[in-house]
Write an enzyme that holds these catalytic residues in place. Structure first.
Site, PDB file in Angstrom:
ATOM      1  N   ILE A 201      30.053  44.915  26.159  1.00 31.70           N
ATOM      2  CA  ILE A 201      30.423  46.263  25.698  1.00 31.70           C
ATOM      3  C   ILE A 201      31.250  46.201  24.424  1.00 31.70           C
ATOM      4  O   ILE A 201      31.047  46.976  23.495  1.00 31.70           O
ATOM      5  CB  ILE A 201      31.208  47.015  26.805  1.00 31.70           C
TER       6      ILE A 201
ATOM      7  N   GLU B 192      37.147  26.907  45.755  1.00 29.18           N
ATOM      8  CA  GLU B 192      37.334  27.366  47.147  1.00 29.18           C
ATOM      9  C   GLU B 192      36.020  27.871  47.750  1.00 29.18           C
ATOM     10  O   GLU B 192      35.996  28.817  48.531  1.00 29.18           O
ATOM     11  CB  GLU B 192      38.405  28.454  47.239  1.00 29.18           C
TER      12      GLU B 192
END
Lengths: 364, 398
Positions: free
Chosen positions: B349, B375
């Site tokens: 954008i 993780e």
């Protein structure tokens, strides 16, 4: 304190509604979709649960419970899990009564609220959507022009649930550019209700186009009297209700396609044991939960009487997309079986496709 | 009762973390991104001081998530430099005894800055944590560790700073599979543990990601977390492995909170820029009347909100002692993907402003991506979610 735990009362109501959805709605929803009719008996049974009247103060004939958007969201989700057409039908009187409860004048409340607290289901409805491209609730083509002690209303509406059955309609019209509600009674001159609409989904629900031609209503029928209504809040209540319905429909499709994927054997094992199917289901589960939490958050804002346009419109758009994604995948997971009407997923896909269109057809 | 209002204490925690992020992290974020591996010593001391005052303490609860969002809004790489028990501490919490909790973490907050790292990944095993090759062999009152661990967040700081610690996962019996997998606490400076290299990364460059070598590294016998016994016959006895997985249930939503912070930063940047251009996002306007730009921003906002609520729910459940394996994985999967989408869309954008290193946006896109990887990658979290919703075992859904 941030908490995700419904109250005991909310859990109780939700499980009662779930039981009804499972034992009653799920037994006949296909038949209703095919015939286009919902038996009165199921509407009456639902009515006896007092889902609307329990939120109406005793002074107006209700049970005086607290009207909570969060609780309503939970109820709506469970009902929509059962069947969307029946849900909108059952809750249709709320389209008329909740705005009056929140924003009506004392005279309006006294006159109209007891109707939705009657022993028998009484149809009442609201007309918002208009049959043209680019429909915008905040700039309605239907107009209301003051003329002496009356308003003169002109315009066309569509997707008005139970318009032919209802004795009272709340019609939204533009008055000097702002959307306001007007209570119109059945038989008012100039109010014409057309043939029942034929839609892709929610086929069991009677919806109608109607036209208003120089329809005159007394000034005191303006929702909220001279003060008018908080139309923005009405829209937000509708967005939250539709989001909760989208969650319910999606949950139904998720459960069905999940169970099917575990039973359907291909290449010697259940298709659910393939990541391509399993990951679709995982994403579905995540998006359903996320949408429910967003719905609750927007409802929570409504309950606190806070400005909720951002939250409500975000979750509305999100739930529109989520519901179509989930139901489409459910059809896809069942493959050819998903396309035939022996299974319910094609029905849920047709119903879910309507959510971006259903503005104002539900209310918390 | 369903409620989304933070407590007054939480609001204060958010405010303090936000101020710290604005005043201490934002101004130096770019510098430490460009000067990869340079130690922000002064900042670390400030962070340690705040931590000791409890204004930057990072537990594994809703408050921590709210704080972490703000800190990572400031800078995710520098956030990962904040001293504390970290993932090593989380592992000790998940599977240590009371005595071990006291011994390893009881004095953690005292003295100079310290870190707790967790060493799990190896060159030949990433998501497949049960296939680790690092060994732990008992020798009298000691364990002898041998192996190579990579991608250890805080690895260098935890292995080399006094009184820090590394929790390392190793097998005591390769033939026992997951049942043989145990975790061990290795204090910083233990002979035989050394940092071999620091990774050069796409983002979070201020955070040290180290390769840690264990070469006949000897630690006391009672530094093993959980039960030292290997119960081969009973398949359900895979407590060590389950300990690792329970750690993930706690840490995944924390990583999700990091993702949310980075996503928020990118969203704020875009919204501020649009505001300066006089462009308003018209919430409540029918979708067919919105511009493509408005739809993009709304979609980003919705993903942000979805990820945040899933994250808060997962941590709230943990504080209620409810099993949250499913909800943790959902939050992590959603947040990792959300931050990736939000930041990449934001760069698109903003065009030249998004791509330029003059602004922080391109950095956030690089920083944010890690949350979809560490993780547990997005895919592993989808796999865990899928198994839970299908009620399938690891064998039924591979």
């Amino acid at each position: 304190m941030i908490s995700f735990s419904p109250t005991e009362e909310q859990q109780m109501i939700a499980s009662m509604v779930k039981e009804f959805a499972s034992d009653e709605m799920r037994k006949i929803y296909r038949e209703c979709d095919e015939s286009g009719e919902i038996p009165d008996s199921i509407i009456d049974t639902a009515w006896k649960m007092g889902l609307i009247s329990s939120n109406i103060p005793e002074d107006y004939g209700g049970f005086g419970g607290e009207h909570s958007a969060i609780t309503a969201s939970m109820i709506v989700e469970e009902l929509a899990w059962g069947d969307l057409s029946m849900t909108i039908h059952i809750l249709c009187p709320a389209l008329f009564s909740y705005p009056i409860l929140e924003m009506g004048t004392e005279t309006q409340r006294k006159k109209y609220l007891p109707l939705v607290c009657a022993e028998k289901y009484t149809a009442a409805t609201a007309a918002l959507i208009e049959p043209h491209f680019g429909f915008d609730p905040c700039s309605l083509l239907t107009s209301a022009r003051p003329d002496g002690n009356e308003y003169v209303i002109n315009g066309e509406k569509c997707y008005v649930p139970l318009a032919a059955e209802a004795d009272f309609l709340l019609v939204y019209a533009a008055e000097n550019g702002s959307s306001q509600g007007f209570i119109i009674e059945k038989g008012t001159k100039g109010l014409e209700i057309s043939e029942r609409e034929k839609n892709m989904g929610i086929k069991a629900l009677p919806t109608y186009e109607l036209s208003l031609k120089n329809c005159r209503v007394p000034k005191e029928n303006r929702l909220g009297g001279p003060k008018g209504c908080d139309f923005n809040r009405i829209m937000n209540c509708s967005r939250v209700a539709l989001s909760a319905m989208a969650v319910g429909v999606a949950k139904a499709a998720f459960e069905y396609s999940r169970d099917y994927a575990k039973e359907r054997i291909a290449f010697g094992e259940p298709i659910a044991s393939r990541q391509v199917i399993a990951f679709m289901l995982a994403e579905i589960a995540i998006e359903i939960d996320a949408t429910r939490l967003m719905t609750w958050e927007a409802a929570w804002k409504l309950d606190r009487k806070e400005e909720a346009t951002k939250e409500a419109s975000l979750v509305k758009a999100y739930s529109d997309d989520m519901a179509i994604m989930v139901t489409d995948r459910a059809v896809q997971i069942l493959g050819g079986h998903g396309y035939v009407r022996e299974h319910p997923v094609e029905l849920w896909l047709r119903n879910a496709r309507g959510f971006p269109t259903f503005d104002g057809m539900a209310m918390v | 009762m369903i409620d989304f209002e933070p407590t007054p204490e939480q609001k204060k925690a958010i405010k303090v973390a936000r101020e710290f992020a604005e005043e201490q992290l934002r101004p130096v974020g770019r510098y430490y991104d460009e000067q990869e591996h340079e130690n922000p010593q002064e900042l670390i001391e400030k962070m340690w001081e705040k931590r000791q005052e409890d204004t930057l303490a990072l537990g594994l609860d809703v408050t921590a998530a709210l704080r972490i969002e703000e800190l990572c809004w400031g800078d995710a790489g520098l956030f990962l430099c904040i001293p504390g028990p970290g993932l090593g501490g989380a592992a000790i919490f998940a599977s240590g005894t009371k005595e071990q909790l006291t011994r390893f973490l009881g004095h953690f907050n005292e003295g100079g800055p310290k870190w707790g790292a967790m060493a799990m990944t190896e060159p030949a095993c990433g998501s497949d944590t049960s296939a680790i090759a690092t060994t732990a062999v008992r020798d009298g009152d000691e364990w002898v560790l041998n192996g190579e661990k990579i991608f250890v967040t805080w690895g260098k700081r935890a292995a080399e700073n006094d009184e820090s610690l590394v929790v390392v996962w190793a097998t005591v019996d390769k033939s026992a599979g997951r049942a043989g997998m145990k975790s061990f606490v290795v204090p910083a400076g233990t002979p035989g543990m050394r940092v071999e290299k620091l990774e050069k990364k796409l983002g979070i460059r201020a955070s040290d990601t180290a390769t840690v070598i264990f070469d006949n590294c000897r630690i006391p016998f009672d530094n093993i977390l959980g039960n030292p016994e290997v119960k081969k016959l009973d398949k359900s006895q895979t407590k060590g492995f389950k300990g690792a997985m329970a750690t993930f249930d706690a840490t995944r939503p924390i990583v999700a909170a990091m993702a949310i912070g980075v996503g928020r930063a990118a969203l704020d940047f875009v919204e501020e820029a649009l505001k300066n251009e006089g462009i308003k996002i018209r919430y409540g306007t029918p979708r067919q009347k919105l511009t493509a730009l408005e739809r993009d921003v709304m979609e980003m906002e919705a993903h942000y909100k979805a990820a945040k609520l899933l994250t808060l729910r997962a941590l709230w459940m943990m504080s209620q002692f409810q099993p949250n394996n499913l909800e943790s994985s959902m939050a992590k999967a959603k947040a990792g993907l959300a931050v990736t989408k939000i930041t990449q869309k934001a760069v698109e954008i903003m065009g030249p402003l998004g791509y330029s290193r003059k602004h922080l946006l391109e950095k956030w896109m690089r920083d944010g991506k890690i949350n979809d990887i560490f993780e547990g990658t997005g895919q592993i979290n989808m796999l865990v979610t899928a198994r839970r919703v299908l009620n399938y075992s690891r064998d039924q859904l591979k």
